[in-house]
Design an enzyme around this catalytic site. Structure first.
Site, PDB file in Angstrom:
ATOM      1  N   ARG A  52     -50.668 -35.184   0.556  1.00  0.00           N
ATOM      2  CA  ARG A  52     -51.905 -35.930   0.264  1.00  0.00           C
ATOM      3  C   ARG A  52     -52.598 -36.269   1.568  1.00  0.00           C
ATOM      4  NH1 ARG A  52     -51.475 -41.027  -0.542  1.00  0.00           N
ATOM      5  NH2 ARG A  52     -49.713 -40.915  -1.986  1.00  0.00           N
ATOM      6  N   ASP A 176     -76.728 -33.890   1.128  1.00  0.00           N
ATOM      7  CA  ASP A 176     -76.038 -32.924   0.265  1.00  0.00           C
ATOM      8  C   ASP A 176     -76.645 -31.561   0.581  1.00  0.00           C
ATOM      9  OD1 ASP A 176     -75.252 -31.220  -1.792  1.00  0.00           O
ATOM     10  OD2 ASP A 176     -75.301 -32.781  -3.333  1.00  0.00           O
ATOM     11  N   LYS A 201     -69.724 -24.135  -4.930  1.00  0.00           N
ATOM     12  CA  LYS A 201     -70.906 -23.288  -5.025  1.00  0.00           C
ATOM     13  C   LYS A 201     -70.853 -22.182  -3.960  1.00  0.00           C
ATOM     14  CE  LYS A 201     -71.679 -26.493  -8.081  1.00  0.00           C
ATOM     15  NZ  LYS A 201     -72.508 -27.661  -7.863  1.00  0.00           N
TER      16      LYS A 201
END
Ligand SMILES: *Cc1c(COP(=O)(O)O)cnc(C)c1O
Length: 385
Positions: A52, A176, A201
């Site tokens: 993690r 973004d 994407k």
């Protein structure tokens, strides 16, 4: 990269952050499918103690992300919205955020449906005009959240101008950069503090992985975001990190074709007499064209359009009539996709709010892939009818 030489952008896509595996010589970064790491004595290890907090495959990806965005530090998350969520966790109740009034629907949903009840306040402005941002700043404003080009209306925000205002007022600016990708635009170079990506994407590029990323230059900001990443735990697994690493290696080649096909599809739609309006920043009469030319290397493969007959029946008919182009959410993969923002990607934005900001019920969004463009244009023309 193994040395400090400045390479070209394409070379960087292939090599940034990646060195052959020292234990085996493997050219490709191995998938370190492990949750934990042996320690020679309590607290003594080779830099990794639990996946993690850190994993070598993820580390290679995070270094690559930093390298291709011209940043110092990269952080990978389990999804784009998990990356956005990590940025919001820098803030405290009472803090205010100025956000774009046109952006990905899931970002709006996270802001309004999750964070408002924790005491964050969001003001949405049209970021085509930088003055709107300046006018919305209060003593409590801590973050400006922008997206450019926007999803789905392809609006352009002048990143350098917003960064100057943010800096003057001691406010963080997060961009973004999903629609442009690091190949077309590097917001850190223009003064942004944080770059966010949905790596789902263009970075992944093959519609086979969900992931998010943040890239920063400031070490203390990186440390805060790393603490959040580790403490909240929205981390991607090593297999997904491998897939995005592989995707990045062809980003420049894919983006060149996305841009080339995007331009041809945009013009073909504009010339179709059944089409009322095409949204694409490469058109000289697009309101953000000059800024896009200044801050982007090319105009990308995302296009939205409206039909002259925008009755729900006709819009639905067109969306269901493409044969090659699949009707689906998401974008940035090698295959072309068609999408209806009002009922799909942006359904979480209240209709009134959506329409006020120009996102009509009839708007159709295209992610232009890298197929033969003649096939795409033929498919669209037959679907539009
Ligand atoms: C898809 C998308 C997101 C969200 O990313 P996920 O990987 O789906 O969580 C954020 N911003 C933009 C512009 C997007 O297109």
């Amino acid at each position: 990269m193994a040395n400090n030489k400045q390479y070209g952008i394409g070379t960087n896509m292939i090599h940034a952050g990646v060195t052959p595996d020292p234990s085996t010589g493997a050219i490709m970064t191995p998938i370190f499918q492990t949750s934990t790491y042996v320690q020679s004595a309590p607290g003594e290890h080779q830099g990794y103690d639990y996946s993690r907090a850190g994993n070598p495959t993820r580390q290679a990806l995070e270094d690559a992300l930093a390298g291709i965005e011209n940043g110092k530090f990269g952080l990978a998350f389990g999804s784009g919205v998990a990356a956005t969520d990590a940025v919001l966790r820098l803030l405290a109740p009472g803090d205010e955020i100025i956000a774009a009034n046109d952006m990905y629907g899931g970002t709006y949903r996270l802001f309004e449906k999750v964070y408002v009840k924790f005491g964050l306040k969001f003001t949405y402005v049209d970021m085509k005009s930088v003055d709107n941002i300046a006018n919305a700043i209060t003593a409590n404003t801590k973050l400006v959240w922008t997206e450019t080009p926007t999803n789905p209306l392809i609006n352009i925000t002048d990143i350098a101008a917003v960064a100057a205002i943010a800096k003057k007022n001691n406010i963080l600016l997060c961009v973004d950069n999903t629609f442009a990708s690091p190949y077309l635009q590097n917001p850190l170079n223009l003064g942004a503090d944080i770059v966010m990506h949905s790596a789902t994407k263009y970075l992944g590029g093959h519609s086979d992985v969900v992931m998010g990323a943040l890239i920063v230059n400031d070490k203390s900001l990186r440390d805060e975001l790393f603490f959040i990443q580790k403490s909240v735990g929205a981390v991607p697994g090593p297999q997904d990190c491998f897939l995005v690493l592989r995707g990045i290696k062809t980003l420049h080649v894919r983006m060149d074709r996305h841009c080339e096909n995007g331009a041809k599809v945009a013009h073909a739609l504009k010339n179709n007499d059944k089409v009322a309006k095409v949204y694409w920043a490469g058109f000289e009469d697009h309101p953000g064209h000059e800024i896009a030319k200044k801050q982007m290397r090319n105009f990308g493969g995302m296009i939205s359009f409206e039909l002259k007959d925008d009755s729900p029946e006709n819009v639905k008919r067109v969306l269901c009539s493409t044969k090659l182009i699949a009707l689906a959410e998401s974008l940035g993969g090698v295959e072309s996709l068609i999408n209806h923002p009002a009922t799909m990607t942006h359904a979480s934005i209240p209709r009134e709010e959506r329409i006020k900001n120009g996102l009509t019920d009839g708007l159709i969004r295209l992610s232009v892939g890298i197929e033969d463009v003649a096939d795409l244009i033929e498919d669209l023309n037959q679907a539009i009818g």
